[in-house]
Write a protein that holds these residues in place. Structure first.
Motif: not given
Length: 182
Positions: A74-90
């Motif tokens: 829904a249209l809101a001030p914040v939209l969210r997504a999530y990420g995950m790596c298999d090793e240490r990363c930026e």
């Protein structure tokens, strides 16, 4: 002056024996084991070859990045997504808007620190008041508004992986324009 010259000659006589090769350069006679060869030089004959385990490991494998988001938000001030790596990363991320004239990109907040392997990190797409004001009439009139979130993950060896997810924006549940949190 005589004492200086005689003391130098006496010091030279007390130094280890010098041999002069055909080139005329002075070299000390070896008293111990020979010095190791310079790095990158071939091993001397008769020496065992270097084992592959002795060579340093170079990380050439890019991180495996999983990027998830609810496909419709829904249209809101914040939209969210999530990420995950298999090793240490930026991470580095961007968000582009399609279907709304006058709005091209949105600000996205990425994690401030590097993620350890297997840690889920949240990306917040910030919808500005101006972007909400331009998106709302398009959504209300039945137009399709999508936000494309692109995330780049870099590991410590600077290997890179890119993933993207598209989020379709729908009207808020209460039916009116989105409510701003202050």
């Amino acid at each position: 002056m005589k004492t200086t010259i005689t003391s130098v000659l006496a010091a030279l006589a007390g130094v280890a024996a010098l041999s002069l090769p055909a080139t005329g350069a002075a070299q000390a006679t070896p008293e111990g084991p020979p010095p190791p060869p310079p790095p990158g030089a071939p091993p001397p004959p008769g020496a065992p070859p270097e084992s592959p385990a002795a060579a340093p490991l170079i990380d050439e494998q890019p991180p495996a990045l999983k990027l998830r988001a609810r496909r419709t938000q829904a249209l809101a001030p914040v939209l969210r997504a999530y990420g995950m790596c298999d090793e240490r990363c930026e991470f580095e991320a961007s968000a582009r808007v399609r279907g709304v004239p006058g709005v091209r990109g949105l600000r996205i907040v990425t994690p401030a620190k590097a993620s350890d392997g297997g840690t889920r990190m949240r990306f917040e797409v910030r919808v500005s008041p101006r972007a909400e004001k331009l998106m709302w009439p398009v959504i209300r009139d039945g137009g399709e508004v999508t936000v494309l979130v692109r995330v780049f993950a870099y590991d410590l060896a600077d290997n890179q992986t890119e993933r993207s997810v598209s989020i379709r924006i729908e009207p808020p549940k209460h039916g009116g324009p989105p409510l701003r949190r202050s």
